[in-house]
Scaffold this active site. Structure first.
Site, mmCIF file in Angstrom:
data_model
loop_
_atom_site.group_PDB
_atom_site.id
_atom_site.type_symbol
_atom_site.label_atom_id
_atom_site.label_comp_id
_atom_site.label_asym_id
_atom_site.label_seq_id
_atom_site.Cartn_x
_atom_site.Cartn_y
_atom_site.Cartn_z
ATOM 1 N N ASN A 152 -36.004 53.632 -65.144
ATOM 2 C CA ASN A 152 -37.201 52.964 -64.608
ATOM 3 C C ASN A 152 -38.308 52.865 -65.659
ATOM 4 O O ASN A 152 -38.339 53.658 -66.595
ATOM 5 C CB ASN A 152 -37.729 53.740 -63.390
ATOM 6 C CG ASN A 152 -37.010 53.349 -62.122
ATOM 7 O OD1 ASN A 152 -36.680 52.181 -61.929
ATOM 8 N ND2 ASN A 152 -36.760 54.312 -61.261
ATOM 9 N N TYR A 258 -40.782 49.885 -51.530
ATOM 10 C CA TYR A 258 -41.864 49.918 -52.513
ATOM 11 C C TYR A 258 -42.993 48.943 -52.190
ATOM 12 O O TYR A 258 -44.079 49.050 -52.772
ATOM 13 C CB TYR A 258 -41.317 49.636 -53.921
ATOM 14 C CG TYR A 258 -40.645 50.833 -54.543
ATOM 15 C CD1 TYR A 258 -41.348 51.732 -55.336
ATOM 16 C CD2 TYR A 258 -39.294 51.088 -54.321
ATOM 17 C CE1 TYR A 258 -40.735 52.832 -55.896
ATOM 18 C CE2 TYR A 258 -38.667 52.186 -54.880
ATOM 19 C CZ TYR A 258 -39.389 53.067 -55.665
ATOM 20 O OH TYR A 258 -38.790 54.164 -56.219
#
Length: 449
Positions: A152, A258
């Site tokens: 990420n 998210y």
């Protein structure tokens, strides 16, 4: 029938607590994906964890009775030489860096999260140069290998690899769409195989545009169910805040977990600030989880992936990573959600930018499905985050303070340019040892104010 040769796979960041997920994934697919050599690679600072998790990996393989050799090394070149696939699951600066990425923004009243906002950019600035170096080494040592990235922020990292690396065989993977698919199927009470979701957007900014069961669209039904506070589509690291029913109906597409950072910003921030004050940010929780996991991994009687790993937040990552490798190797032509070059899939995103969309996976790699125009109600937010990723990736490569500041001012989680500058200066100073590109004479004056 001629037997295919065994595969060599190199995993960069092999000492990660996630590695048992990957080992389990390769073991259960061994008949279709004959991995003969798995090289787990780490750096000196991760040597102890590499040895612990690597020893567990060897016990798992022995228990399963599969002829897979596990190699542990700090020599990346040796691992990459003639590899067929390379997976990356790195954390530059280890978990201590994540703690800073979360706590520093929160000190300034901003959301602190490792893939979104200021923390996401900070992680990208440290990570992208290292991954570009790995891609360059792959061009020399294993030019035909696919780079499967799980590191990420996967969207910005994939953007940088596609835009600045000569190694073109790059795919970003994420467990979020897989978790959404699995959760929605469970919610509907049907097998995953009967559910198809057309995913489109960016990493951690992906939407389920259409949901089908046996080719019958059920998107409205899914949105209605998701408005029930008792039914939550979320991840271990994201608060299960209920969606407003009217909002979901108006949105008309399924948001990913998210999206709470963008549609419920003030509530998320309040919760994070409370956790921050008590010293229990997500990063600190994860550090404790990791300590516990590695104590478990040391147990000489443990020879399976422990169920406690699912608390870590990366559950089913192996299915996302191993599925794409198996589908390329076996030319399955199945549909998976991946981070790839757009190539016209989303008409209002640049052709050469990274997007997260449903793809057909072939022996030549993933082919993104043509989605066309995103619904107008989500298009602006997706384009805004894509601008953030583009400028952020450029900042990571160039070491430009100005570009890094610009990226933060574009991000919707940063409400002002003054706050953007304040948090940028603090993050750059905190991570100086991992950001040599920013600490040259021409940018030092900006950082030092």
């Amino acid at each position: 029938m001629e037997m295919k040769k065994g595969l060599k796979i190199a995993t960069i960041g092999g000492g990660s607590s996630y590695t048992p997920e990957l080992i389990e994934g390769f073991i259960k697919r061994f008949d279709e994906l004959p991995v003969s050599e798995l090289w787990l690679v780490d750096i000196e600072a991760g040597k102890e964890k590499l040895e612990i998790v690597g020893t567990l990996a060897k016990r798992m393989v022995e228990k399963a009775g599969v002829p897979m050799e596990i190699h542990l090394t700090l020599d990346r070149h040796q691992a990459l030489q003639d590899a067929d696939f390379v997976t990356t699951q790195m954390r530059v600066g280890l978990l201590d860096a994540r703690v800073k990425d979360e706590r520093i923004p929160l000190e300034l009243g901003l959301i602190g999260q490792e893939t979104n906002g200021a923390g996401g950019l900070s992680k990208a600035l440290r990570t992208i140069p290292v991954l570009l170096e790995i891609a360059e080494e792959m061009q020399e040592l294993c030019p035909n290998a696919w780079l499967i990235n799980f590191t990420n922020p996967a969207g910005m990292v994939t953007e940088a690899l596609l835009r600045y690396s000569k190694h073109e065989k790059v795919i970003g993977v994420c467990n979020v769409p897989f978790n959404m698919h699995m959760s929605i199927a469970k919610m509907l009470g049907v097998d995953m195989e009967r559910v198809r979701i057309d995913f489109a957007g960016l990493n951690h900014m992906v939407f389920g545009i259409h949901v089908y069961v046996d080719d019958q669209e059920v998107t409205d039904k899914v949105l209605d169910m998701l408005s029930n506070p008792e039914i939550q589509l979320t991840m271990k690291n994201i608060a299960p805040l209920a969606w407003n029913k009217t909002f979901l109906k108006s949105l008309g597409v399924v948001p990913c977990p998210y999206h709470r950072y963008y549609y419920k910003t003030s509530t998320i921030l309040e919760e994070e600030l409370e956790a921050f004050k008590s010293g229990e940010t997500r990063a600190e929780i994860v550090k404790k989880l990791e300590d516990g996991l590695f104590e478990l991994y040391k147990d000489e009687n443990l020879d399976i992936k422990p169920p406690q790993l699912e608390q870590r937040g990366g559950a089913y990552y192996s299915d996302a990573a191993c599925n794409v490798i198996s589908s390329i190797y076996n030319d399955k032509k199945d549909i998976q959600v991946l981070n790839v070059q757009n190539k016209g899939s989303l008409t209002e995103i640049d052709y050469d930018s990274a997007v997260e969309v449903s793809c057909i996976v072939t022996k030549n790699g993933p082919i993104p499905l043509t989605i066309g125009k995103l619904p107008v109600q989500v298009l602006g937010l997706v384009q805004q985050i894509k601008s953030f990723e583009r400028i952020g990736a450029e900042a990571a490569v160039s070491g430009s303070y100005d570009k890094a500041l610009l990226a933060l001012t574009i991000n919707p989680l940063i409400p002002s340019d003054d706050l953007a500058e304040a948090v940028l200066q603090k993050l750059l100073s905190a991570h100086e040892e991992y950001l040599p590109q920013f600490f040259t004479e021409n940018v030092l004056s900006n950082i030092q104010g």
